[in-house]
Design a protein around this motif. Structure first.
Motif, mmCIF file in Angstrom:
data_model
loop_
_atom_site.group_PDB
_atom_site.id
_atom_site.type_symbol
_atom_site.label_atom_id
_atom_site.label_comp_id
_atom_site.label_asym_id
_atom_site.label_seq_id
_atom_site.Cartn_x
_atom_site.Cartn_y
_atom_site.Cartn_z
ATOM 1 N N CYS A 5 0.835 -1.202 0.000
ATOM 2 C CA CYS A 5 0.000 0.000 0.000
ATOM 3 C C CYS A 5 0.871 1.255 0.000
ATOM 4 O O CYS A 5 1.772 1.392 0.818
ATOM 5 C CB CYS A 5 -0.932 0.007 1.209
ATOM 6 N N CYS A 8 -0.268 3.219 3.571
ATOM 7 C CA CYS A 8 0.059 2.778 4.929
ATOM 8 C C CYS A 8 1.092 1.645 4.953
ATOM 9 O O CYS A 8 1.380 1.106 6.019
ATOM 10 C CB CYS A 8 -1.206 2.363 5.675
ATOM 11 N N SER A 10 1.100 -1.422 4.350
ATOM 12 C CA SER A 10 0.776 -2.831 4.608
ATOM 13 C C SER A 10 0.568 -3.533 3.267
ATOM 14 O O SER A 10 0.275 -2.893 2.260
ATOM 15 C CB SER A 10 -0.467 -2.935 5.499
ATOM 16 N N CYS A 17 -6.590 -1.534 -0.485
ATOM 17 C CA CYS A 17 -5.927 -1.915 0.746
ATOM 18 C C CYS A 17 -6.980 -2.234 1.803
ATOM 19 O O CYS A 17 -7.913 -1.469 2.010
ATOM 20 C CB CYS A 17 -5.052 -0.755 1.237
ATOM 21 N N GLN A 19 -6.498 -2.329 4.955
ATOM 22 C CA GLN A 19 -6.245 -1.587 6.200
ATOM 23 C C GLN A 19 -6.810 -0.172 6.117
ATOM 24 O O GLN A 19 -7.445 0.304 7.052
ATOM 25 C CB GLN A 19 -4.737 -1.506 6.480
ATOM 26 N N CYS A 20 -6.554 0.507 5.000
ATOM 27 C CA CYS A 20 -6.931 1.917 4.934
ATOM 28 C C CYS A 20 -7.854 2.249 3.759
ATOM 29 O O CYS A 20 -8.359 3.385 3.683
ATOM 30 C CB CYS A 20 -5.681 2.806 4.871
#
Ligand SMILES: [Zn+2]
Length: 256
Positions: A5, A8, A10, A17, A19-20
């Motif tokens: 990503c 972020c 990850s 992504c 996560q975000c």
């Protein structure tokens, strides 16, 4: 294929992504990408606006319950919805010079006086009613927190929190404004004043009827007579709240 990503750092698979929410594909920003983004944003708002409006006109209570339970991705968000529609309605009615029912009513009441004279004659309550009738957008937005408090108190047994009532009443206000917007092209060519007054009166009742219909569907787990009684009570409590706020403003004005 695993992507790192760019937001972020990850690693994830797929288009976004997890996560975000950043997209995997981040093309260079240039004229084309900005034009595409703009088109995409407008299209997205349009799509949500039309979808939510259609759903609210077909099955309002069921739609709002679904939204609260998490069926959200196709909808325009409730506050954006009422904000856009009430602004649009206020703009169009101002441009086409359709005065509102209450302004006409007060004009008739104080025949021969100018608006400013009428204001001073009627005192604070009159001032507030006049202001509300000539500012549809603000009034609609200001009333939502009040009617939400009223419906929250009256339907307390249904266990929705205040903010869920805020969503319910924002969509109800949006639904009403959407219906008024759809009526505008038909009323535009009517110049006869008494016919226009009649239409404005019908609109007030139409708004109330739409609220009853939506509440009736929304609170579907309680008894029919209770739903109707509690909706009437919601209006009564809202009027009491408006009266109390007016009283407080009057008192504060007297003190200072
Ligand atoms: Zn990320």
């Amino acid at each position: 294929m695993t992507t790192i990503c760019k937001n972020c750092a990850s690693s994830f698979e797929g288009k976004f992504c997890n996560q975000c929410g950043q997209a995997a594909d981040t093309p260079e920003i240039n004229f084309r990408s900005v034009a595409q983004e703009l088109q995409h944003t407008i299209l997205q708002i349009d799509k949500g606006l039309l979808y939510t409006t259609r759903e609210l006109l077909l099955r309002p209570g069921k739609t709002i319950r679904g939204y609260l339970e998490g069926k959200r991705v196709q909808h325009i968000k409730p506050f954006a919805y009422i904000f856009i529609l009430s602004t649009l309605y206020a703009l169009l009615t101002t441009l086409t010079r359709k005065s509102t029912f209450l302004a006409d009513f007060l004009d008739g009441f104080y025949d021969g006086t100018t608006e400013s004279e009428a204001q001073s004659d009627m005192g604070l309550v009159g001032d507030i009613v006049l202001w509300m009738s000539s500012h549809y957008a603000y009034t609609t937005l200001l009333i939502i927190p009040l009617i939400s408090l009223a419906s929250y108190l009256c339907f307390a047994k249904m266990r929705y929190n205040y903010f869920q009532h805020l969503v319910l009443n924002s969509y109800v206000a949006g639904q009403r404004t959407a219906v008024f917007l759809l009526l505008l092209p038909f009323t535009y060519f009517i110049t006869d004043e008494s016919t226009n007054d009649f239409i404005d009166t019908v609109k007030v009742y139409l708004g109330i009827a739409l609220t009853f219909w939506t509440y009736y569907q929304f609170f579907n787990t309680t008894r029919v007579y209770k739903r109707i009684l509690l909706t009437i009570l919601t209006y009564v409590v809202m009027l009491v709240l408006i009266f109390l706020i007016t009283l407080i403003i009057a008192l504060v004005q007297k003190v200072f």
